[in-house]
Design a protein around this motif. Structure first.
Motif, PDB file in Angstrom:
ATOM      1  N   THR A 139       0.829  -0.949   0.003  1.00  0.00           N
ATOM      2  CA  THR A 139       0.032  -0.123   0.088  1.00  0.00           C
ATOM      3  C   THR A 139       0.894   1.306   0.083  1.00  0.00           C
ATOM      4  N   SER A 161      -5.999  -0.137   1.163  1.00  0.00           N
ATOM      5  CA  SER A 161      -5.379  -1.498   0.881  1.00  0.00           C
ATOM      6  C   SER A 161      -6.727  -2.438   0.029  1.00  0.00           C
ATOM      7  N   ASN A 163      -7.514  -4.280  -2.322  1.00  0.00           N
ATOM      8  CA  ASN A 163      -6.791  -4.875  -3.081  1.00  0.00           C
ATOM      9  C   ASN A 163      -7.271  -6.261  -3.139  1.00  0.00           C
ATOM     10  N   GLU A 185      -2.577  -2.846  -6.079  1.00  0.00           N
ATOM     11  CA  GLU A 185      -1.861  -3.718  -5.401  1.00  0.00           C
ATOM     12  C   GLU A 185      -2.328  -5.079  -5.357  1.00  0.00           C
ATOM     13  N   ARG A 343      -0.253   3.828   9.046  1.00  0.00           N
ATOM     14  CA  ARG A 343       0.969   3.270   8.699  1.00  0.00           C
ATOM     15  C   ARG A 343       2.028   4.296   9.065  1.00  0.00           C
TER      16      ARG A 343
HETATM   17 MG   LIG Z   1      -2.119  -3.283   1.729  1.00  0.00          MG
END
Ligand SMILES: [Mg+2]
Ligand SMILES: Nc1ncnc2c1ncn2[C@@H]1O[C@H](COP(=O)(O)OP(=O)(O)OP(=O)(O)O)[C@@H](O)[C@H]1O
Length: 486
Positions: A139, A161, A163, A185, A343
């Motif tokens: 990500t 994310s 994905n 991703e 994150r």
């Molecule tokens: Mg991710």
């Protein structure tokens, strides 16, 4: 997406028309949630845990949808998708809670075919699809690639994310004739998953970041993980490009598995796109000299942690491949921001306490990266690691947690707070590693961790909060930052 009639969509997915003469034109994006629909969109009816999307078909049309992609007849113009063979339905249904009869899997398979059709047509018109995979940093790197490509032309990338089997076609179908780059991703829970996602939106550039031990429980070994991640480079065409991190031997070895041209990245001397002279500032932000065949330029990242150097090099390789100059790439990487939440979100409170909120997810490699970032940021300040369980590690579970506890001691983290019995091996590892006594504590849950921190945190401390999603450690980070206006 590109404009298509329901008849064309039925043809692409091998479905049949219902309540429709096929003439309705889909021009907007696809949505799973009828409340998100915009004019001309396609509503994708999926079963859910509590509600069945099919019951919202008529509402979706009222909201502007041109038609519905459905597993059964609905009260609206629709394309009814063909059922999957029983085995295939079961395998794919894993992604969907509430898909008891495989009908949701059938709708997703049809959506994948539609995405493939649209992306292939757009690629003939000049769209470049970039796929990113790896155990950690997908990500973050997807977000970096989007930021270096946006100045070159309209770019579509998923939020956060998103994905999986849902997010992948959903994002791909946001591309239209004006889109130049589609950045995706690709993540896997088992063998064959990356190949399936690559078939939905065939990439011309594939980036493999690293092979770690995330999900090793399901794959059996790191080699098993490497085999699956490598499905991305196997999917690349002969005129494609595989961007491989040469600092990871299991990634470097993937060069033998692709027809595409290889661009090696890393600090490795043989890397085509290299980082030299990597330094960290007092906040653990990396600076380095970006060296490529086209030239060299200085980069100063705004992202926290040395592990972003490799991610940034991969993004640089993609942008250079698509025509950026080294100077432009360096400048865009230096200006790049974190786009996805939890994150390495770094916040300093009014009392000087710095919180590193990395609570989105964890595996052994990203835990190590985060602890090193904490150590390098804290220096003379008191450091805390509030850590919870790392999931899906199978037989490695105890040893992986034990090693993280020991690493916390070796990095001189001042206080380790291990949250939850499932992560107890971290506490034991730390206690066995050396001189530690009161420095490591095991608390039963997030409430206990919050209470402990409230009582013992002092101004200017630095606190890392990290665990796998299941541990919900963001509660701790949110509570530390509650009401703070710094
Ligand atoms: Mg991710
Ligand atoms: N190259 C890297 N090596 C190790 N850790 C990394 C790397 N890049 C990012 N991380 C860390 O890994 C964690 C997850 O980052 P990110 O969400 O970008 O990865 P991801 O591969 O998309 O994860 P997921 O599989 O959960 O979607 C964060 O804690 C981040 O700081």
């Amino acid at each position: 997406m590109i404009a298509l009639s329901l008849a064309e969509i039925a043809d692409v997915v091998g479905g049949r028309l219902h309540n429709s003469d096929g003439g309705e034109r889909v021009s907007g994006p696809v949505e799973f949630d009828s409340r998100q629909l915009t004019e001309g969109g396609l509503f994708v009816a999926l079963p859910g845990e509590r509600v069945d999307g099919h019951t919202f078909a008529a509402r979706a049309i009222e909201a502007g949808a041109a038609g519905v992609l459905a597993a059964r007849e609905v009260d609206a113009p629709a394309v009814i998708v063909p059922p999957l063979p029983p085995g295939a339905a079961h395998e794919r249904s894993v992604a969907l809670a509430g898909d008891t009869d495989g009908s949701g899997a059938a709708v997703l398979a049809a959506l994948g075919k539609l995405a493939r059709h649209v992306v292939t047509r757009l690629a003939e018109g000049g769209l470049t699809v970039v796929g990113v995979t790896g155990s950690s940093g997908k990500t973050s790197t997807k977000d970096l690639i989007a930021q270096v490509l946006e100045p070159l032309g309209p770019t579509v990338a998923p939020p956060g994310s998103f994905n999986n089997e849902l997010g992948h076609p959903w994002t791909a179908l946001r591309a239209d004739e004006s889109t130049r780059h589609l950045v995706l991703e690709l993540s896997a829970r088992g063998p064959g998953h990356i190949a399936e996602l690559a078939a939905v939106a065939p990439p011309r550039i594939g980036v493999v970041l690293n092979v770690g031990s995330a999900h090793v429980g399901e794959f059996g070994s790191r080699e098993g993980i490497a085999k699956t991640k490598g499905e991305l480079v196997e999917a690349l065409p002969a005129d494609g490009v595989a961007v491989l991190n040469l600092d990871d031997p299991l990634v470097a070895a993937m060069a033998a598995r692709t027809k595409a041209r290889i661009v090696g990245v890393g600090e490795h001397p043989e890397a085509t796109v290299r980082a030299e002279d990597v330094r960290l500032d007092e906040q653990a932000r990396a600076s380095f000299r970006l060296v490529a065949p086209q030239g060299a330029a200085d980069v100063t990242l705004g992202l926290f942690g040395e592990h972003h150097v490799g991610n940034a090099l991969s993004a640089a390789a993609v942008a250079l491949e698509l025509g950026s100059s080294v100077a432009d790439v360096a400048q865009r990487l230096s200006a790049a921001q974190r786009r996805s939440a939890r994150r390495m979100e770094v916040t300093t409170r009014a009392d000087g306490v710095t919180v590193l909120n990395d609570s989105y997810n964890a595996n052994p490699e990203s835990m190590r990266a985060a602890l090193k970032t904490l150590a390098s940021m804290a220096k003379q300040r008191r450091s805390w690691a509030v850590l919870g369980v790392m999931g899906e590690l199978g037989a490695d579970t105890v040893s992986a947690h034990d090693e993280i506890g020991r690493l916390a001691v070796r990095l001189n983290i001042n206080r380790l707070v291990v949250v939850g019995q499932e992560a107890a091996a971290m506490h034991h590892g730390a206690s066995h590693e050396g001189s530690w006594g009161e420095e490591s504590v095991l608390v039963p849950d997030t409430d206990a961790a919050i209470a402990l921190l409230r009582g013992e945190l002092r101004p200017d401390d630095v606190v890392l909060v990290k665990a796998s999603k299941v541990a919900e450690l963001w509660r701790v980070a949110d509570s530390l930052l509650e009401g703070d206006n710094a």
